[in-house]
Design a protein around this motif. Structure first.
Motif, mmCIF file in Angstrom:
data_model
loop_
_atom_site.group_PDB
_atom_site.id
_atom_site.type_symbol
_atom_site.label_atom_id
_atom_site.label_comp_id
_atom_site.label_asym_id
_atom_site.label_seq_id
_atom_site.Cartn_x
_atom_site.Cartn_y
_atom_site.Cartn_z
ATOM 1 N N ASP A 145 9.310 -3.717 12.676
ATOM 2 C CA ASP A 145 8.101 -3.492 13.463
ATOM 3 C C ASP A 145 6.911 -3.886 12.608
ATOM 4 O O ASP A 145 6.613 -3.246 11.604
ATOM 5 N N MET A 146 6.227 -4.970 12.988
ATOM 6 C CA MET A 146 5.096 -5.472 12.211
ATOM 7 C C MET A 146 3.770 -5.083 12.858
ATOM 8 O O MET A 146 2.749 -5.694 12.602
ATOM 9 N N ALA A 184 0.442 -1.159 10.761
ATOM 10 C CA ALA A 184 1.208 -0.168 10.018
ATOM 11 C C ALA A 184 0.346 0.897 9.355
ATOM 12 O O ALA A 184 0.863 1.902 8.921
ATOM 13 N N SER A 236 1.945 -3.757 6.626
ATOM 14 C CA SER A 236 3.380 -3.458 6.708
ATOM 15 C C SER A 236 4.030 -3.557 5.340
ATOM 16 O O SER A 236 4.858 -2.733 4.967
#
Length: 120
Positions: free
Chosen positions: A58-59, A62, A102
């Motif tokens: 999941d980018m 973040a 991220s």
């Protein structure tokens, strides 16, 4: 396919594109399944990003810092909504900040795991 920071790579992920050095020499072929050993080798070769098959990471935004920087981009580029080039630059910067956040989050997570492992 998804471009990810190497520190988010895990064993079992499959390369979506070949990994090459700056001079174009291919180090690992497309379709190679990553192992801990291969990831370690890439780290030693100073490879910081790879492309893997699927979307395993999941980018999204973040961290709150990334969200703030992206919001600041909206303000900084507010006068350039009709300029195609500036919209491309803004899009690139948004992706960069999300990628960077991220990566930082993964590094912090790895540090937390290492600290927790030492307390046992």
């Amino acid at each position: 396919m998804q471009k990810i920071p190497l520190n988010l790579a895990k064993s079992g992920m499959v390369l979506g594109k070949p990994v090459a050095r700056e001079n174009g020499v291919v180090i690992m072929a497309d379709g190679t399944e990553l192992t801990d050993s291969l990831i370690f080798r890439l780290e030693n070769m100073k490879i910081d990003r790879i492309v893997v098959k699927g979307n395993p990471v999941d980018m999204g935004n973040a961290s709150a810092g990334a969200a703030e920087r992206i919001k600041q981009l909206d303000y900084l580029f507010r006068m350039h909504g009709q300029d195609l080039w500036m919209c491309k630059v803004k899009g690139f910067l948004k992706r960069y900040f999300a990628f960077k956040a991220s990566s930082e989050m993964a590094a912090a997570s790895n540090e937390d795991e290492n600290d927790a492992g030492g307390e046992e």
